[in-house]
Design a protein around this motif. Structure first.
Motif, PDB file in Angstrom:
ATOM      1  N   UNK A  69       0.692  -1.232   0.042  1.00 51.62           N
ATOM      2  CA  UNK A  69       0.137  -0.072  -0.051  1.00 51.62           C
ATOM      3  C   UNK A  69       1.009   1.205  -0.054  1.00 51.62           C
ATOM      4  N   UNK A  70       0.878   1.894  -1.045  1.00 54.65           N
ATOM      5  CA  UNK A  70       1.776   3.248  -1.254  1.00 54.65           C
ATOM      6  C   UNK A  70       1.421   4.310  -0.098  1.00 54.65           C
ATOM      7  N   UNK A  71       0.175   3.998   0.451  1.00 55.06           N
ATOM      8  CA  UNK A  71      -0.169   5.103   1.572  1.00 55.06           C
ATOM      9  C   UNK A  71       0.392   4.687   2.853  1.00 55.06           C
ATOM     10  N   UNK A  72       1.121   3.658   2.944  1.00 56.07           N
ATOM     11  CA  UNK A  72       1.750   3.013   4.152  1.00 56.07           C
ATOM     12  C   UNK A  72       3.282   2.791   3.919  1.00 56.07           C
ATOM     13  N   UNK A  73       3.820   3.356   2.855  1.00 54.40           N
ATOM     14  CA  UNK A  73       4.987   3.061   2.598  1.00 54.40           C
ATOM     15  C   UNK A  73       5.770   4.398   2.495  1.00 54.40           C
ATOM     16  N   UNK A  74       6.844   4.640   2.911  1.00 59.43           N
ATOM     17  CA  UNK A  74       7.493   5.932   3.043  1.00 59.43           C
ATOM     18  C   UNK A  74       9.272   5.756   3.221  1.00 59.43           C
ATOM     19  N   UNK A  75       9.796   6.312   2.277  1.00 58.74           N
ATOM     20  CA  UNK A  75      11.195   6.369   2.512  1.00 58.74           C
ATOM     21  C   UNK A  75      11.803   7.099   3.616  1.00 58.74           C
ATOM     22  N   UNK A  76      12.837   6.601   4.396  1.00 56.32           N
ATOM     23  CA  UNK A  76      13.238   7.108   5.612  1.00 56.32           C
ATOM     24  C   UNK A  76      14.647   6.982   6.097  1.00 56.32           C
ATOM     25  N   UNK A  77      14.908   7.466   7.049  1.00 50.77           N
ATOM     26  CA  UNK A  77      16.439   7.213   7.586  1.00 50.77           C
ATOM     27  C   UNK A  77      16.430   6.008   7.988  1.00 50.77           C
ATOM     28  N   UNK A  78      17.298   5.200   7.530  1.00 51.29           N
ATOM     29  CA  UNK A  78      17.658   3.497   8.000  1.00 51.29           C
ATOM     30  C   UNK A  78      17.666   3.516   9.425  1.00 51.29           C
ATOM     31  N   UNK A  79      18.817   4.136   9.964  1.00 49.76           N
ATOM     32  CA  UNK A  79      19.011   3.739  11.141  1.00 49.76           C
ATOM     33  C   UNK A  79      17.674   4.063  12.114  1.00 49.76           C
ATOM     34  N   UNK A  80      17.131   4.982  11.981  1.00 48.17           N
ATOM     35  CA  UNK A  80      15.814   5.525  12.478  1.00 48.17           C
ATOM     36  C   UNK A  80      14.808   4.355  12.394  1.00 48.17           C
ATOM     37  N   UNK A  81      14.515   3.992  11.225  1.00 53.16           N
ATOM     38  CA  UNK A  81      13.710   2.906  10.989  1.00 53.16           C
ATOM     39  C   UNK A  81      14.014   1.634  11.938  1.00 53.16           C
ATOM     40  N   UNK A  82      15.155   1.378  11.814  1.00 50.95           N
ATOM     41  CA  UNK A  82      15.649   0.144  12.510  1.00 50.95           C
ATOM     42  C   UNK A  82      15.324   0.126  14.158  1.00 50.95           C
ATOM     43  N   UNK A  83      15.376   1.518  14.606  1.00 56.22           N
ATOM     44  CA  UNK A  83      15.209   1.522  15.859  1.00 56.22           C
ATOM     45  C   UNK A  83      13.655   1.445  16.220  1.00 56.22           C
ATOM     46  N   UNK A  84      12.972   2.002  15.240  1.00 51.65           N
ATOM     47  CA  UNK A  84      11.363   2.110  15.346  1.00 51.65           C
ATOM     48  C   UNK A  84      10.967   0.306  15.326  1.00 51.65           C
ATOM     49  N   UNK A  85      11.444  -0.524  14.421  1.00 51.25           N
ATOM     50  CA  UNK A  85      11.259  -2.001  14.231  1.00 51.25           C
ATOM     51  C   UNK A  85       9.681  -1.979  13.966  1.00 51.25           C
ATOM     52  N   UNK A  86       8.916  -2.848  14.687  1.00 51.55           N
ATOM     53  CA  UNK A  86       7.526  -3.024  14.376  1.00 51.55           C
ATOM     54  C   UNK A  86       6.648  -2.315  15.456  1.00 51.55           C
ATOM     55  N   UNK A  87       7.187  -1.490  16.154  1.00 49.15           N
ATOM     56  CA  UNK A  87       6.499  -0.745  17.327  1.00 49.15           C
ATOM     57  C   UNK A  87       5.240   0.136  16.783  1.00 49.15           C
ATOM     58  N   UNK A  88       4.310   0.145  17.475  1.00 47.23           N
ATOM     59  CA  UNK A  88       3.084   0.852  17.057  1.00 47.23           C
ATOM     60  C   UNK A  88       3.174   2.331  17.325  1.00 47.23           C
ATOM     61  N   UNK A  89       2.585   3.333  17.047  1.00 42.46           N
ATOM     62  CA  UNK A  89       2.480   4.695  17.210  1.00 42.46           C
ATOM     63  C   UNK A  89       2.369   5.054  18.574  1.00 42.46           C
ATOM     64  N   UNK A  90       1.841   4.160  19.305  1.00 46.86           N
ATOM     65  CA  UNK A  90       1.800   4.391  20.930  1.00 46.86           C
ATOM     66  C   UNK A  90       2.996   4.163  21.591  1.00 46.86           C
ATOM     67  N   UNK A  91       3.946   3.470  20.976  1.00 46.71           N
ATOM     68  CA  UNK A  91       5.300   2.984  21.535  1.00 46.71           C
ATOM     69  C   UNK A  91       6.382   3.776  21.050  1.00 46.71           C
ATOM     70  N   UNK A  92       6.205   4.329  19.740  1.00 44.05           N
ATOM     71  CA  UNK A  92       7.386   5.040  19.136  1.00 44.05           C
ATOM     72  C   UNK A  92       6.963   6.015  18.230  1.00 44.05           C
ATOM     73  N   UNK A  93       7.302   7.366  18.261  1.00 38.61           N
ATOM     74  CA  UNK A  93       7.330   8.448  17.506  1.00 38.61           C
ATOM     75  C   UNK A  93       8.545   8.972  16.847  1.00 38.61           C
ATOM     76  N   UNK A  94       8.497   9.203  15.496  1.00 42.43           N
ATOM     77  CA  UNK A  94       9.953   9.739  14.978  1.00 42.43           C
ATOM     78  C   UNK A  94      10.405  10.978  15.904  1.00 42.43           C
ATOM     79  N   UNK A  95      11.731  11.017  15.739  1.00 40.59           N
ATOM     80  CA  UNK A  95      12.426  11.828  16.582  1.00 40.59           C
ATOM     81  C   UNK A  95      11.747  13.333  16.360  1.00 40.59           C
ATOM     82  N   UNK A  96      11.533  13.645  14.869  1.00 44.26           N
ATOM     83  CA  UNK A  96      11.225  14.993  14.463  1.00 44.26           C
ATOM     84  C   UNK A  96       9.669  15.149  14.932  1.00 44.26           C
ATOM     85  N   UNK A  97       9.081  14.130  15.321  1.00 48.98           N
ATOM     86  CA  UNK A  97       7.564  14.422  15.753  1.00 48.98           C
ATOM     87  C   UNK A  97       7.374  14.408  17.516  1.00 48.98           C
TER      88      UNK A  97
END
Length: 126
Positions: A69-97
């Motif tokens: 689903x293109x609405x659920x896919x986004x290019x992002x910083x790799x190391x930050x994405x690795x730290x996110x893993x499979x966490x939900x928005x309740x458990x992880x927010x991007x540093x910029x947010x």
């Protein structure tokens, strides 16, 4: 990404510039053995989270649609994405947010100039 250069297959990104939505950083990307992990494609809603929320009941075709689903896919910083893993928005927010505290005042008034808050009376509905 901007300034994207694609391979002959018109699918593989060879280079480009990413304004990363997770960190706020600008990443100059060049595909290579030591750099390809710098930019990753993230499932904003992790597939594992979707699975826990009921995607296990989807058909194979529906799972394929969900995963791509293109609405659920986004290019992002790799190391930050690795730290996110499979966490939900309740458990992880991007540093910029991440929420920030409002700036603290450097000086404090010695006496309060505030008036007391007016009292409020609630009336029952008519």
């Amino acid at each position: 990404m901007t300034d994207v250069e694609l391979d002959r297959d018109d699918c593989t990104v060879l280079s480009g510039t990413l304004d990363d939505p997770y960190t706020g950083d600008t990443i100059a990307f060049t595909r290579g053995r030591d750099t390809s992990d710098d930019v990753q494609i993230d499932h904003v809603v992790a597939l594992a989270d979707a699975w826990r929320a009921g995607a296990d009941r989807l058909t194979d075709d529906e799972r394929l649609v969900l995963a791509n689903d293109e609405h659920n896919l986004v290019a992002v910083d790799g190391p930050t994405n690795n730290r996110k893993a499979d966490r939900t928005a309740e458990r992880w927010l991007p540093p910029a947010a991440a929420p920030t505290r409002p700036p603290r005042s450097r000086s404090r008034p010695t006496t309060s100039s505030r008036s007391p808050a007016p009292s409020t009376t609630l009336s029952p509905p008519r």
